[in-house]
Design a protein around this motif. Structure first.
Motif, PDB file in Angstrom:
ATOM      1  N   ARG A  39       0.851  -1.203   0.000  1.00  0.00           N
ATOM      2  CA  ARG A  39       0.000   0.000   0.000  1.00  0.00           C
ATOM      3  C   ARG A  39       0.886   1.253   0.000  1.00  0.00           C
ATOM      4  O   ARG A  39       0.876   2.060   0.949  1.00  0.00           O
ATOM      5  N   PRO A  40       1.689   1.397  -1.078  1.00  0.00           N
ATOM      6  CA  PRO A  40       2.700   2.464  -1.068  1.00  0.00           C
ATOM      7  C   PRO A  40       2.111   3.861  -0.986  1.00  0.00           C
ATOM      8  O   PRO A  40       2.735   4.766  -0.425  1.00  0.00           O
ATOM      9  N   HIS A  41       0.867   4.039  -1.513  1.00  0.00           N
ATOM     10  CA  HIS A  41       0.262   5.370  -1.491  1.00  0.00           C
ATOM     11  C   HIS A  41      -0.137   5.790  -0.073  1.00  0.00           C
ATOM     12  O   HIS A  41      -0.462   6.936   0.164  1.00  0.00           O
ATOM     13  N   ILE A  42      -0.136   4.841   0.869  1.00  0.00           N
ATOM     14  CA  ILE A  42      -0.516   5.191   2.253  1.00  0.00           C
ATOM     15  C   ILE A  42       0.715   5.285   3.166  1.00  0.00           C
ATOM     16  O   ILE A  42       0.827   6.198   3.978  1.00  0.00           O
ATOM     17  N   TYR A  43       1.642   4.336   3.013  1.00  0.00           N
ATOM     18  CA  TYR A  43       2.641   4.175   4.089  1.00  0.00           C
ATOM     19  C   TYR A  43       4.057   4.654   3.782  1.00  0.00           C
ATOM     20  O   TYR A  43       5.001   4.164   4.382  1.00  0.00           O
ATOM     21  N   ASN A  44       4.233   5.565   2.863  1.00  0.00           N
ATOM     22  CA  ASN A  44       5.610   5.974   2.568  1.00  0.00           C
ATOM     23  C   ASN A  44       5.932   7.423   2.909  1.00  0.00           C
ATOM     24  O   ASN A  44       6.983   7.943   2.544  1.00  0.00           O
ATOM     25  N   ASP A  45       5.025   8.036   3.641  1.00  0.00           N
ATOM     26  CA  ASP A  45       5.261   9.424   4.049  1.00  0.00           C
ATOM     27  C   ASP A  45       6.136   9.433   5.309  1.00  0.00           C
ATOM     28  O   ASP A  45       6.363   8.395   5.933  1.00  0.00           O
ATOM     29  N   LYS A  46       6.658  10.616   5.659  1.00  0.00           N
ATOM     30  CA  LYS A  46       7.463  10.736   6.892  1.00  0.00           C
ATOM     31  C   LYS A  46       6.876  11.846   7.764  1.00  0.00           C
ATOM     32  O   LYS A  46       6.383  12.857   7.252  1.00  0.00           O
ATOM     33  N   GLU A  47       6.970  11.656   9.058  1.00  0.00           N
ATOM     34  CA  GLU A  47       6.538  12.662  10.024  1.00  0.00           C
ATOM     35  C   GLU A  47       7.448  13.888   9.898  1.00  0.00           C
ATOM     36  O   GLU A  47       8.668  13.735   9.776  1.00  0.00           O
ATOM     37  N   GLN A  48       6.880  15.082   9.926  1.00  0.00           N
ATOM     38  CA  GLN A  48       7.700  16.288   9.759  1.00  0.00           C
ATOM     39  C   GLN A  48       8.046  16.892  11.124  1.00  0.00           C
ATOM     40  O   GLN A  48       7.155  17.319  11.861  1.00  0.00           O
ATOM     41  N   SER A  49       9.327  16.899  11.452  1.00  0.00           N
ATOM     42  CA  SER A  49       9.745  17.426  12.752  1.00  0.00           C
ATOM     43  C   SER A  49      10.204  18.877  12.611  1.00  0.00           C
ATOM     44  O   SER A  49      11.063  19.185  11.783  1.00  0.00           O
ATOM     45  N   VAL A  50       9.613  19.753  13.426  1.00  0.00           N
ATOM     46  CA  VAL A  50       9.976  21.174  13.388  1.00  0.00           C
ATOM     47  C   VAL A  50      11.443  21.340  13.775  1.00  0.00           C
ATOM     48  O   VAL A  50      12.202  22.079  13.154  1.00  0.00           O
ATOM     49  N   MET A  51      11.846  20.593  14.832  1.00  0.00           N
ATOM     50  CA  MET A  51      13.225  20.719  15.318  1.00  0.00           C
ATOM     51  C   MET A  51      14.224  20.346  14.218  1.00  0.00           C
ATOM     52  O   MET A  51      15.172  21.075  13.949  1.00  0.00           O
ATOM     53  N   LEU A  52      13.965  19.209  13.572  1.00  0.00           N
ATOM     54  CA  LEU A  52      14.928  18.755  12.564  1.00  0.00           C
ATOM     55  C   LEU A  52      14.845  19.576  11.282  1.00  0.00           C
ATOM     56  O   LEU A  52      15.853  20.053  10.770  1.00  0.00           O
ATOM     57  N   LEU A  53      13.640  19.717  10.767  1.00  0.00           N
ATOM     58  CA  LEU A  53      13.521  20.254   9.407  1.00  0.00           C
ATOM     59  C   LEU A  53      13.515  21.774   9.343  1.00  0.00           C
ATOM     60  O   LEU A  53      13.975  22.361   8.380  1.00  0.00           O
ATOM     61  N   GLU A  54      12.978  22.417  10.391  1.00  0.00           N
ATOM     62  CA  GLU A  54      12.875  23.879  10.297  1.00  0.00           C
ATOM     63  C   GLU A  54      13.977  24.600  11.056  1.00  0.00           C
ATOM     64  O   GLU A  54      14.433  25.646  10.644  1.00  0.00           O
ATOM     65  N   LEU A  55      14.397  24.047  12.203  1.00  0.00           N
ATOM     66  CA  LEU A  55      15.297  24.827  13.048  1.00  0.00           C
ATOM     67  C   LEU A  55      16.767  24.478  12.872  1.00  0.00           C
ATOM     68  O   LEU A  55      17.630  25.299  13.150  1.00  0.00           O
ATOM     69  N   THR A  56      17.080  23.258  12.451  1.00  0.00           N
ATOM     70  CA  THR A  56      18.485  22.847  12.481  1.00  0.00           C
ATOM     71  C   THR A  56      19.119  22.639  11.109  1.00  0.00           C
ATOM     72  O   THR A  56      20.237  22.150  11.007  1.00  0.00           O
ATOM     73  N   GLY A  57      18.411  22.997  10.059  1.00  0.00           N
ATOM     74  CA  GLY A  57      19.026  22.909   8.733  1.00  0.00           C
ATOM     75  C   GLY A  57      18.941  21.529   8.105  1.00  0.00           C
ATOM     76  O   GLY A  57      19.453  21.322   7.004  1.00  0.00           O
ATOM     77  N   TRP A  58      18.284  20.578   8.779  1.00  0.00           N
ATOM     78  CA  TRP A  58      18.205  19.230   8.208  1.00  0.00           C
ATOM     79  C   TRP A  58      17.110  19.107   7.154  1.00  0.00           C
ATOM     80  O   TRP A  58      16.795  18.016   6.711  1.00  0.00           O
ATOM     81  N   ARG A  59      16.519  20.254   6.742  1.00  0.00           N
ATOM     82  CA  ARG A  59      15.478  20.191   5.698  1.00  0.00           C
ATOM     83  C   ARG A  59      16.033  19.585   4.409  1.00  0.00           C
ATOM     84  O   ARG A  59      15.293  19.064   3.586  1.00  0.00           O
ATOM     85  N   ARG A  60      17.360  19.669   4.254  1.00  0.00           N
ATOM     86  CA  ARG A  60      17.950  19.119   3.025  1.00  0.00           C
ATOM     87  C   ARG A  60      18.107  17.592   3.088  1.00  0.00           C
ATOM     88  O   ARG A  60      18.443  16.977   2.079  1.00  0.00           O
ATOM     89  N   ALA A  61      17.911  17.021   4.266  1.00  0.00           N
ATOM     90  CA  ALA A  61      18.054  15.562   4.375  1.00  0.00           C
ATOM     91  C   ALA A  61      16.801  14.922   3.791  1.00  0.00           C
ATOM     92  O   ALA A  61      15.786  14.801   4.468  1.00  0.00           O
ATOM     93  N   TRP A  62      16.874  14.497   2.553  1.00  0.00           N
ATOM     94  CA  TRP A  62      15.637  14.047   1.885  1.00  0.00           C
ATOM     95  C   TRP A  62      15.123  12.733   2.444  1.00  0.00           C
ATOM     96  O   TRP A  62      14.000  12.336   2.180  1.00  0.00           O
TER      97      TRP A  62
END
Ligand code: HEM
Length: 513
Positions: free
Chosen positions: A92-115
């Protein structure tokens, strides 16, 4: 004062409203799991350490391969069998391949580039497509010479200062990725290596720290750094400098070298030359390429180090398995040369020991959490949209039906009576995750592990070290309990296996420098 009191009443009112809404929401039949408290749910049950072991026990206790807990309204489902993992993540790839978005990781620490952490969208698809082109099974053999060079540079380090084996392995893994990605030829202690190590450590630190309050209450990201309790913002600002430098510095340096006509072939060169000449300088393309190249280091270096350290621990604890592989190496490779990639087909015991080390204790026992994009049903149970869904690789790789006596380190489980690799015992692929997010660097990783294991066992016997009084230093099967789980520090000695080893090692290191 009056305003503060009014604000207090207002916030209390909001909290009560939220609690009542939570309590009154429609009840669904979630997968089984421990009973939680009203409102707070299972907040006190969710294990922060060795959680894969607790989830495995719960799956047995509740008789279900998918289990469920809820904390403060967040649903967490853990998938504990290969069958359920296949059905959900792969089926069921259309349901279970997303990732939780962490504010600490993705917005505050520059890890937004970690795809690796990006949502399952077209932006991620573009990254995945480009990365796959250069790391698919047909593409990875181009990296074998660089991987072999890195492994051969490891051997003299182990010979001269065996006590520092962890540092040497980190150097080997990091330097081979920097070479493959940016054609950088780094020596131990190189500042470019230190930079990426320092940046990569921040992600381990954040992930192992557990949950940040700002990820539960995102509005906290706006509080100023000087505010009491805003330590997370001060840490984030410090980390961001290193993380941005890790992504930007080697990439920009490579582009400069390319402009000067000095660039060597590597992943970055291939990406840049593949792009349309008119668009190579668009900031959008640079962002994608930086994200692709920098993430290869972060995702690939420490995971490989942990897998190799786990292998070394297993060798110290199981000398008989080590001797079994060395017998094969002596027979196939002999003692006049070092192993090569071309020997792989003739070295099934080396492959078996590598697979068993990955299975016995995988570097990421819970892989990385996925997120359900829509509501779903499994075995009559409801899995709500937004749930965190984790594959419990540890449980799957310790399933007694597939891997009998699963707690034992037993590489021969992968071998037939004739000594060839069995095709009825699966490769422990869950080590590399699930569905469309499965590790795209796995072919490269397996090649590095094969080369390193074959080389180390060809020239050294890995054994317990002795202390200053000549007493053997005991070693235990003991792993750190966090998300990235590695053997707790242990001592090992690397004893050269035969006269002439030193000459062989030094000659090979010189040849490859
Ligand atoms: C023994 C070594 C390695 C292990 C155990 C490992 C394990 C993993 C795991 C568990 C995931 C998450 C999969 C999921 O979400 O279900 C992952 C993702 C990833 N790995 Fe690896 N990995 C290793 C080596 C590497 C190497 C060497 C590279 C690069 C050359 C690499 C690049 C990546 C990337 C880019 C992703 C993100 C994929 C995506 O989100 O689509 N890994 N890896």
């Amino acid at each position: 004062m009056k305003t503060l009191t009014l604000l207090g009443y207002f916030l209390a009112g909001l909290a009560v409203k939220w609690a009542v809404a939570l309590w009154n929401r429609p009840r669904r039949r979630y997968p089984p799991g421990p009973k939680g408290l009203p409102i707070l749910g299972n907040i006190f049950n969710v294990p922060l350490e060795n959680s894969w072991l607790v989830f495995t026990d719960w799956a047995r206790q509740y008789g279900s391969d998918v289990i469920h807990v809820e904390a403060l309204g967040k649903h967490i489902c853990v998938v504990n069998s290969a069958k359920a993992a296949k059905e959900l993540f792969h089926g069921r790839p259309h349901i279970y391949n997303d990732k939780e978005q962490s504010v600490m990781l993705l917005e505050l620490t520059g890890w937004r580039r970690a795809w690796v952490m990006r949502p399952y969208d077209d932006y991620w698809r573009e990254h995945r497509r480009l990365f796959h082109q250069h790391f698919r099974p047909m593409a990875v053999p181009q990296y074998h010479p660089k991987q072999t060079k890195a492994v051969r540079r490891l051997l003299p380090l182990l010979l001269d200062t065996p006590g520092d084996f962890y540092r040497h392995i980190r150097y080997m893994s990091g330097s081979s990725i920097l070479d493959v990605v940016y054609a950088l030829d780094v020596r131990p202690g190189d500042p470019r290596l230190k930079l990426v190590e320092k940046a990569a450590d921040t992600s381990n630190h954040i992930v192992n720290a557990g949950v940040y309050l700002v990820d539960i209450i995102p509005i906290l990201k706006h509080i100023p750094t000087w505010f009491p309790g805003a330590q997370f913002k001060r840490d984030a600002a410090r980390y961001k400098k290193w993380v941005d430098a890790m992504y930007e510095t080697p990439y920009n340096q490579f582009k400069d070298a390319m402009r000067e006509g000095k660039a060597q072939p590597c992943f970055t060169a291939a990406l840049l030359s593949q792009a349309d000449a008119d668009t190579t300088n668009t900031p959008e393309l640079d962002e994608i390429f930086m994200s692709l190249t920098g993430t290869a280091y972060v995702a690939g270096s420490d995971t490989t180090v942990i897998a190799l350290t786990t292998f070394l621990l297993a060798m110290v604890l199981h000398p008989e398995e080590q001797a079994f592989v060395q017998e094969e190496l002596d027979r196939v490779v002999g003692r006049d040369r070092l192993p090569e990639m071309a020997d792989r087909e003739s070295l099934p015991r080396v492959t078996a020991v590598m697979q068993e080390a990955l299975r016995w204790h995988s570097p990421l026992p819970l892989a990385t959490p996925h997120r359900a994009m829509t509501d779903d049903e499994y075995n009559g149970y409801h899995i709500p949209a937004g749930s965190i869904v984790m594959g419990n690789s540890w449980a799957i790789l310790h399933d007694e039906e597939t891997y009998p006596d699963s707690y034992s380190f037993n590489p021969t489980r992968f071998l037939s009576a004739a000594g060839t690799l069995r095709d009825d015992v699966p490769f422990p692929g869950e080590v590399f995750g699930y569905g469309r997010r499965i590790c795209p660097g796995r072919y490269f990783a397996v090649d590095t592990l094969f080369l390193a294991i074959a080389h180390i066992l060809a020239v050294f016997t890995v054994e317990r070290a002795v202390d200053q009084d000549g007493d053997i230093i005991e070693v235990k099967e003991d792993f750190t309990p966090q998300f990235l789980s590695l053997p707790k520090p242990f001592k090992a000695h690397f004893k050269p296996r035969f006269p002439g080893v030193e000459g062989l090692i030094r000659a090979a290191a010189l040849e490859d420098s």
